[in-house]
Design a protein around this motif. Structure first.
Motif, PDB file in Angstrom:
ATOM      1  N   LEU A 298       0.860  -1.194   0.000  1.00 19.81           N
ATOM      2  CA  LEU A 298       0.000   0.000   0.000  1.00 19.81           C
ATOM      3  C   LEU A 298       0.893   1.240   0.000  1.00 19.81           C
ATOM      4  O   LEU A 298       1.622   1.491   0.951  1.00 19.81           O
ATOM      5  CB  LEU A 298      -0.914  -0.044   1.231  1.00 19.81           C
ATOM      6  CG  LEU A 298      -2.018   1.000   1.350  1.00 19.81           C
ATOM      7  CD1 LEU A 298      -2.916   1.011   0.117  1.00 19.81           C
ATOM      8  CD2 LEU A 298      -2.849   0.744   2.604  1.00 19.81           C
ATOM      9  N   ASP A 299       0.823   1.973  -1.107  1.00 22.54           N
ATOM     10  CA  ASP A 299       1.720   3.108  -1.390  1.00 22.54           C
ATOM     11  C   ASP A 299       1.165   4.413  -0.815  1.00 22.54           C
ATOM     12  O   ASP A 299      -0.037   4.517  -0.559  1.00 22.54           O
ATOM     13  CB  ASP A 299       1.826   3.237  -2.918  1.00 22.54           C
ATOM     14  CG  ASP A 299       3.086   3.927  -3.375  1.00 22.54           C
ATOM     15  OD1 ASP A 299       3.845   4.441  -2.532  1.00 22.54           O
ATOM     16  OD2 ASP A 299       3.308   3.960  -4.603  1.00 22.54           O
ATOM     17  N   ASP A 300       2.007   5.404  -0.660  1.00 22.13           N
ATOM     18  CA  ASP A 300       1.603   6.754  -0.242  1.00 22.13           C
ATOM     19  C   ASP A 300       0.773   6.732   1.022  1.00 22.13           C
ATOM     20  O   ASP A 300      -0.153   7.534   1.194  1.00 22.13           O
ATOM     21  CB  ASP A 300       0.776   7.450  -1.353  1.00 22.13           C
ATOM     22  CG  ASP A 300       1.561   7.567  -2.649  1.00 22.13           C
ATOM     23  OD1 ASP A 300       2.777   7.346  -2.633  1.00 22.13           O
ATOM     24  OD2 ASP A 300       0.946   7.893  -3.679  1.00 22.13           O
ATOM     25  N   TYR A 301       1.082   5.823   1.926  1.00 23.17           N
ATOM     26  CA  TYR A 301       0.258   5.631   3.109  1.00 23.17           C
ATOM     27  C   TYR A 301       0.191   6.910   3.938  1.00 23.17           C
ATOM     28  O   TYR A 301       1.207   7.532   4.223  1.00 23.17           O
ATOM     29  CB  TYR A 301       0.762   4.473   3.970  1.00 23.17           C
ATOM     30  CG  TYR A 301      -0.173   4.189   5.115  1.00 23.17           C
ATOM     31  CD1 TYR A 301      -1.344   3.503   4.899  1.00 23.17           C
ATOM     32  CD2 TYR A 301       0.096   4.668   6.391  1.00 23.17           C
ATOM     33  CE1 TYR A 301      -2.246   3.279   5.923  1.00 23.17           C
ATOM     34  CE2 TYR A 301      -0.799   4.449   7.434  1.00 23.17           C
ATOM     35  CZ  TYR A 301      -1.969   3.758   7.181  1.00 23.17           C
ATOM     36  OH  TYR A 301      -2.867   3.551   8.199  1.00 23.17           O
TER      37      TYR A 301
ATOM     38  N   ILE B 211       5.145   4.418   3.744  1.00 23.33           N
ATOM     39  CA  ILE B 211       4.781   5.698   4.344  1.00 23.33           C
ATOM     40  C   ILE B 211       5.146   6.812   3.374  1.00 23.33           C
ATOM     41  O   ILE B 211       6.282   6.896   2.893  1.00 23.33           O
ATOM     42  CB  ILE B 211       5.510   5.903   5.688  1.00 23.33           C
ATOM     43  CG1 ILE B 211       5.059   4.827   6.685  1.00 23.33           C
ATOM     44  CG2 ILE B 211       5.260   7.312   6.232  1.00 23.33           C
ATOM     45  CD1 ILE B 211       5.721   4.947   8.052  1.00 23.33           C
ATOM     46  N   ASP B 212       4.177   7.667   3.096  1.00 20.20           N
ATOM     47  CA  ASP B 212       4.386   8.721   2.107  1.00 20.20           C
ATOM     48  C   ASP B 212       5.532   9.649   2.505  1.00 20.20           C
ATOM     49  O   ASP B 212       5.739   9.940   3.683  1.00 20.20           O
ATOM     50  CB  ASP B 212       3.112   9.536   1.926  1.00 20.20           C
ATOM     51  CG  ASP B 212       3.209  10.449   0.720  1.00 20.20           C
ATOM     52  OD1 ASP B 212       3.161   9.923  -0.405  1.00 20.20           O
ATOM     53  OD2 ASP B 212       3.381  11.677   0.905  1.00 20.20           O
ATOM     54  N   ARG B 213       6.219  10.133   1.485  1.00 20.53           N
ATOM     55  CA  ARG B 213       7.415  10.915   1.782  1.00 20.53           C
ATOM     56  C   ARG B 213       7.103  12.269   2.427  1.00 20.53           C
ATOM     57  O   ARG B 213       7.982  12.889   3.012  1.00 20.53           O
ATOM     58  CB  ARG B 213       8.278  11.089   0.535  1.00 20.53           C
ATOM     59  CG  ARG B 213       7.695  11.932  -0.552  1.00 20.53           C
ATOM     60  CD  ARG B 213       8.814  12.234  -1.560  1.00 20.53           C
ATOM     61  NE  ARG B 213       8.397  13.247  -2.502  1.00 20.53           N
ATOM     62  CZ  ARG B 213       7.892  12.992  -3.687  1.00 20.53           C
ATOM     63  NH1 ARG B 213       7.750  11.749  -4.078  1.00 20.53           N
ATOM     64  NH2 ARG B 213       7.536  13.966  -4.479  1.00 20.53           N
TER      65      ARG B 213
ATOM     66  N   ALA C 279       9.716   3.330   4.269  1.00 21.32           N
ATOM     67  CA  ALA C 279       9.601   4.786   4.253  1.00 21.32           C
ATOM     68  C   ALA C 279      10.073   5.301   2.899  1.00 21.32           C
ATOM     69  O   ALA C 279      11.116   4.896   2.389  1.00 21.32           O
ATOM     70  CB  ALA C 279      10.434   5.408   5.368  1.00 21.32           C
ATOM     71  N   GLU C 280       9.285   6.205   2.325  1.00 22.15           N
ATOM     72  CA  GLU C 280       9.618   6.772   1.019  1.00 22.15           C
ATOM     73  C   GLU C 280      10.320   8.114   1.184  1.00 22.15           C
ATOM     74  O   GLU C 280      10.122   8.799   2.190  1.00 22.15           O
ATOM     75  CB  GLU C 280       8.350   7.073   0.225  1.00 22.15           C
ATOM     76  CG  GLU C 280       7.445   5.907  -0.038  1.00 22.15           C
ATOM     77  CD  GLU C 280       6.372   6.292  -1.067  1.00 22.15           C
ATOM     78  OE1 GLU C 280       6.442   5.765  -2.169  1.00 22.15           O
ATOM     79  OE2 GLU C 280       5.494   7.117  -0.756  1.00 22.15           O
ATOM     80  N   GLY C 281      11.084   8.491   0.193  1.00 24.08           N
ATOM     81  CA  GLY C 281      11.626   9.844   0.147  1.00 24.08           C
ATOM     82  C   GLY C 281      12.714  10.136   1.160  1.00 24.08           C
ATOM     83  O   GLY C 281      12.856  11.268   1.615  1.00 24.08           O
TER      84      GLY C 281
HETATM   85 MG    MG Z   1       4.587   6.641  -2.893  1.00 19.61          MG
END
Ligand code: MG
Ligand code: C2E
Ligand code: MG
Ligand code: MG
Length: 282
Positions: free
Chosen positions: A179-182, A202-204, A236-238
């Motif tokens: 699940l992206d951009d959480y 987890i969204d950046r 964790a993204e970004g």
């Molecule tokens: Mg994302």
């Protein structure tokens, strides 16, 4: 109608564009031609686990290599493609391109890691999605476990049950789903509880100021604990800095993706990373 914006970004489509049918037809033609002429390409960004900084996956991110306008990023065409159902066409191209790439890396004798593709809500509604994915995997003789699907919470706004059913089928066929951009969508806890996902990303936007913004830090920490208690991995993204990395590792985050380790790069630059299989944080 195309206009240039600052900082080297090229705005291919005016966001205020009205969906007139003439425009739609033009866009459709252009898009189809671009797919046929192989103007799209995938860049890949490593996903890294935080124990030994091992490479655990790659995310495939689409780019449009426009003959006149150069490299166009997905934020400049995905939304419009979604509005016009072209995303289904593009999505099929992405599935095939990712599988072809995995097969090429395998043929070159490289160690493989799962490759994640982004699937938008419209694609999940396409009744042929499962068949397309499974046929493409079979064509390139790729184990389903080597392909991951990233979805966003936007997939569940209209019809949770249908979207969930498609994901269950993909999962039953051996694909992993994240699940992206959480945290940016309707993060209903139902999504975490019911969906056949193995990880959340987890969204950046929560990672950016994690060092200075206490509410971001709290949100991330609670999300990690919630996810772990539900048996989910946390990515964790970004992640752009060592400080963010250290903070996330201390908070118990499992994996990261971000410019700190590697920006998304063309497949040729991934070869060496696959060979090494790990990173050394500087
Ligand atoms: Mg994302
Ligand atoms: P996403 O799936 O959340 O992908 C992560 C985005 O964050 C990528 O942007 C990536 O380049 C960027 N990113 C990674 N690390 C960092 C970092 O450390 N700092 C910053 N500032 N950004 C970072 P990109 O490639 O421009 O893609 C944007 C979005 O477009 C993706 O977000 C995804 O939602 C969508 N997208 C990309 N490829 C596809 C595709 O093949 N199909 C569909 N449906 N959507 C796609
Ligand atoms: Mg993604
Ligand atoms: Mg996104």
């Amino acid at each position: 109608h195309a206009k240039a914006a600052g900082a080297g970004t090229y705005r291919f489509f005016d966001s205020s564009l009205n969906a007139s049918s003439a425009r739609d037809v033009e866009l459709l033609t252009r898009f189809k031609r671009a797919i046929r002429d192989d103007e799209f390409c995938l860049h890949y960004q490593p996903r890294v686990e935080l124990q030994e900084f091992g490479l655990v996956g790659l995310e495939a991110l689409v780019r449009w290599q426009h003959p006149e306008h150069g490299l166009i990023f997905p934020n400049d065409f995905i939304t419009l493609a979604e509005e016009n159902d072209l995303i289904v066409l593009l999505g099929r191209w992405v599935i095939a391109a990712a599988c072809r790439q995995i097969a090429d890396w395998r043929a070159a004798g490289l160690p493989l890691v799962p490759v994640a593709i982004n699937v938008s809500p419209k694609q999940l509604k396409d009744s042929a999605l499962l068949e397309t994915v499974m046929e493409t995997l079979a064509r390139y003789q790729i184990e389903p476990g080597l392909l991951e699907i990233e979805i966003t919470e936007g997939c569940f706004i209209e019809d949770f049950d249908t979207a969930n059913r498609v994901l269950e089928q993909l999962r039953a066929n051996g694909l992993r789903i994240a699940l992206d951009d959480y945290g940016t969508g309707f993060s209903g806890l139902k999504n975490l509880k019911k969906l056949p996902i193995y990880a959340i990303k987890i969204d950046r936007s929560f990672v950016r100021d994690i060092r200075n913004d206490n509410s971001d830090a709290v949100i991330v920490a609670s999300t990690i604990s919630l996810a772990h208690n539900l048996g989910l991995q946390v990515v964790a993204e970004g992640v752009e800095s060592k400080e963010q990395l250290v903070h996330l590792k201390t908070a118990g985050c499992d994996q990261v993706q971000g410019f700190y380790f590697k920006r998304p790069v063309p497949a040729s630059e991934i070869v060496e990373i696959l060979r090494r299989g790990r990173f050394t944080p500087s």
